[in-house]
Motif scaffolding. Structure first.
Motif, PDB file in Angstrom:
ATOM      1  N   ASN A 121     -17.349  28.030  -9.175  1.00 33.18           N
ATOM      2  CA  ASN A 121     -16.150  27.838  -8.358  1.00 33.18           C
ATOM      3  C   ASN A 121     -16.491  27.069  -7.090  1.00 33.18           C
ATOM      4  O   ASN A 121     -17.473  27.358  -6.416  1.00 33.18           O
ATOM      5  CB  ASN A 121     -15.481  29.169  -8.027  1.00 33.18           C
ATOM      6  CG  ASN A 121     -16.368  30.117  -7.238  1.00 33.18           C
ATOM      7  OD1 ASN A 121     -17.564  30.258  -7.509  1.00 33.18           O
ATOM      8  ND2 ASN A 121     -15.784  30.785  -6.246  1.00 33.18           N
ATOM      9  N   LEU A 122     -15.668  26.042  -6.803  1.00 35.44           N
ATOM     10  CA  LEU A 122     -15.882  25.142  -5.684  1.00 35.44           C
ATOM     11  C   LEU A 122     -14.581  24.950  -4.920  1.00 35.44           C
ATOM     12  O   LEU A 122     -13.499  25.324  -5.395  1.00 35.44           O
ATOM     13  CB  LEU A 122     -16.378  23.773  -6.181  1.00 35.44           C
ATOM     14  CG  LEU A 122     -17.640  23.731  -7.034  1.00 35.44           C
ATOM     15  CD1 LEU A 122     -17.829  22.324  -7.589  1.00 35.44           C
ATOM     16  CD2 LEU A 122     -18.848  24.153  -6.226  1.00 35.44           C
ATOM     17  N   ASP A 123     -14.675  24.348  -3.744  1.00 36.69           N
ATOM     18  CA  ASP A 123     -13.480  23.957  -2.999  1.00 36.69           C
ATOM     19  C   ASP A 123     -12.838  22.774  -3.737  1.00 36.69           C
ATOM     20  O   ASP A 123     -13.457  21.714  -3.871  1.00 36.69           O
ATOM     21  CB  ASP A 123     -13.866  23.547  -1.581  1.00 36.69           C
ATOM     22  CG  ASP A 123     -12.656  23.280  -0.692  1.00 36.69           C
ATOM     23  OD1 ASP A 123     -11.603  22.860  -1.224  1.00 36.69           O
ATOM     24  OD2 ASP A 123     -12.770  23.479   0.527  1.00 36.69           O
ATOM     25  N   HIS A 132     -16.692  16.188  -5.716  1.00 34.85           N
ATOM     26  CA  HIS A 132     -17.787  16.738  -6.515  1.00 34.85           C
ATOM     27  C   HIS A 132     -18.126  15.725  -7.597  1.00 34.85           C
ATOM     28  O   HIS A 132     -17.241  15.032  -8.117  1.00 34.85           O
ATOM     29  CB  HIS A 132     -17.394  18.077  -7.134  1.00 34.85           C
ATOM     30  CG  HIS A 132     -18.533  18.786  -7.786  1.00 34.85           C
ATOM     31  ND1 HIS A 132     -19.594  19.314  -7.082  1.00 34.85           N
ATOM     32  CD2 HIS A 132     -18.791  19.043  -9.091  1.00 34.85           C
ATOM     33  CE1 HIS A 132     -20.450  19.871  -7.919  1.00 34.85           C
ATOM     34  NE2 HIS A 132     -19.982  19.718  -9.143  1.00 34.85           N
ATOM     35  N   ASN A 173     -12.760  19.229  -2.014  1.00 39.17           N
ATOM     36  CA  ASN A 173     -13.999  18.506  -1.741  1.00 39.17           C
ATOM     37  C   ASN A 173     -14.389  17.636  -2.932  1.00 39.17           C
ATOM     38  O   ASN A 173     -14.136  17.996  -4.089  1.00 39.17           O
ATOM     39  CB  ASN A 173     -15.130  19.478  -1.430  1.00 39.17           C
ATOM     40  CG  ASN A 173     -14.955  20.156  -0.078  1.00 39.17           C
ATOM     41  OD1 ASN A 173     -14.168  19.695   0.759  1.00 39.17           O
ATOM     42  ND2 ASN A 173     -15.678  21.244   0.139  1.00 39.17           N
ATOM     43  N   TRP A 198     -23.107  32.876  -9.463  1.00 39.56           N
ATOM     44  CA  TRP A 198     -21.688  32.497  -9.515  1.00 39.56           C
ATOM     45  C   TRP A 198     -20.881  33.583 -10.206  1.00 39.56           C
ATOM     46  O   TRP A 198     -21.392  34.279 -11.064  1.00 39.56           O
ATOM     47  CB  TRP A 198     -21.534  31.179 -10.258  1.00 39.56           C
ATOM     48  CG  TRP A 198     -22.282  30.053  -9.619  1.00 39.56           C
ATOM     49  CD1 TRP A 198     -23.598  29.769  -9.790  1.00 39.56           C
ATOM     50  CD2 TRP A 198     -21.784  29.082  -8.701  1.00 39.56           C
ATOM     51  NE1 TRP A 198     -23.958  28.672  -9.039  1.00 39.56           N
ATOM     52  CE2 TRP A 198     -22.849  28.228  -8.357  1.00 39.56           C
ATOM     53  CE3 TRP A 198     -20.527  28.848  -8.131  1.00 39.56           C
ATOM     54  CZ2 TRP A 198     -22.708  27.169  -7.485  1.00 39.56           C
ATOM     55  CZ3 TRP A 198     -20.387  27.775  -7.277  1.00 39.56           C
ATOM     56  CH2 TRP A 198     -21.462  26.959  -6.952  1.00 39.56           C
ATOM     57  N   ASN A 228     -12.411  14.858  -6.307  1.00 42.55           N
ATOM     58  CA  ASN A 228     -11.943  16.224  -6.111  1.00 42.55           C
ATOM     59  C   ASN A 228     -11.019  16.562  -7.279  1.00 42.55           C
ATOM     60  O   ASN A 228     -10.731  15.715  -8.134  1.00 42.55           O
ATOM     61  CB  ASN A 228     -11.255  16.404  -4.752  1.00 42.55           C
ATOM     62  CG  ASN A 228     -10.025  15.522  -4.572  1.00 42.55           C
ATOM     63  OD1 ASN A 228      -9.361  15.154  -5.535  1.00 42.55           O
ATOM     64  ND2 ASN A 228      -9.718  15.180  -3.325  1.00 42.55           N
ATOM     65  N   ARG A 271     -13.211  28.506  -2.147  1.00 46.71           N
ATOM     66  CA  ARG A 271     -13.770  28.173  -3.463  1.00 46.71           C
ATOM     67  C   ARG A 271     -12.821  28.616  -4.584  1.00 46.71           C
ATOM     68  O   ARG A 271     -13.107  29.528  -5.355  1.00 46.71           O
ATOM     69  CB  ARG A 271     -15.132  28.836  -3.630  1.00 46.71           C
ATOM     70  CG  ARG A 271     -16.234  28.174  -2.797  1.00 46.71           C
ATOM     71  CD  ARG A 271     -17.562  28.884  -3.016  1.00 46.71           C
ATOM     72  NE  ARG A 271     -18.665  28.253  -2.335  1.00 46.71           N
ATOM     73  CZ  ARG A 271     -19.506  27.373  -2.877  1.00 46.71           C
ATOM     74  NH1 ARG A 271     -19.365  27.034  -4.143  1.00 46.71           N
ATOM     75  NH2 ARG A 271     -20.483  26.840  -2.163  1.00 46.71           N
TER      76      ARG A 271
END
Length: 232
Positions: A214-216, A221, A219, A187, A111, A194
């Motif tokens: 864009n992501l959390d 990745h 989390n 995106w 993360n 996110r």
């Protein structure tokens, strides 16, 4: 990749500037790629201030020009020179050295916080992208230096954040970040949580499936490691 050293020595000049050679305290197997140096009066109560220009870098020493900046006169005293030396392949963007800690390792599940901790252990931080020029330089650096092998693309975390309400990118220092170059697959995503940012870099043989996303950030990745370090 990074070495830090400090040296105190007696310095004398009848003019406002002087050239001098400074030897390393360690044995190097190759010439450093870049050196950033500062100088100050060893006695902190003295008013002397200096600029340092690195003129030449060799395997056993580097040459600098010391220029007094508080007044246009010489000096006669001990000075302390501190310097950082950088070896290997890296990119300098906006006074930051950006590098891949491992160009061969396959991607790792991290993360954003763990990616930042990994860079902190290397005395660095996550990369920030301020503008289009920076985006292109960083993108091409990763594309040209990472050993993709069978991977069609790789991702890496940025230190910047994305606000899904205002659609703004903000760097960790509070300044606006680059808000273009998004991945073409719809995106950025305006979904809750996110707020973290990645950049996907396609391998040299692939010219699609790349750009910002864009992501959390909490989390895991699958990413490679890319770090930055202030050099002044």
């Amino acid at each position: 990749m990074i070495g830090r050293e400090s040296q105190q020595f007696y310095s004398y000049s009848t003019k406002s500037s002087i050239k001098t050679k400074i030897g390393y305290k360690m044995c190097l197997s190759s010439v450093p790629s870049y050196i950033y140096a500062t100088v100050k009066a060893t006695e902190s109560s003295l008013p002397h201030t200096f600029n340092v220009t690195v003129l030449d870098v060799k395997e056993s020493y580097f040459e600098v020009e010391l220029k007094r900046t508080d007044i246009s006169e010489g000096w006669n005293m001990f000075v302390t020179v501190d310097w950082n030396m950088y070896t290997g392949d890296f990119l300098v963007v906006n006074n930051k050295a950006i590098w891949l800690p491992d160009v061969f390792t396959v991607s790792t599940d991290l993360n954003r916080e763990n990616a930042a901790i990994d860079c902190n252990k290397r005395e660095g931080q996550l990369v920030e992208i301020a503008d289009k020029r920076s985006f292109k330089l960083v993108y091409n650096y990763v594309r040209n230096n990472f050993q993709f092998e069978k991977q069609e693309f790789v991702d890496f975390w940025l230190g910047s954040s994305y606000n899904i309400l205002t659609s703004q990118v903000t760097q960790s220092n509070g300044e606006h970040g680059y808000n273009e170059g998004w991945h073409p697959g719809g995106w950025p995503k305006n979904q809750l949580g996110r707020t973290g940012l990645i950049i996907r870099v396609a391998s040299p043989d692939l010219r699609r499936d790349h750009g910002m996303g864009n992501l959390d950030p909490f989390n895991l990745h699958t990413v490679i490691k890319l770090c930055a370090l202030e050099i002044d």
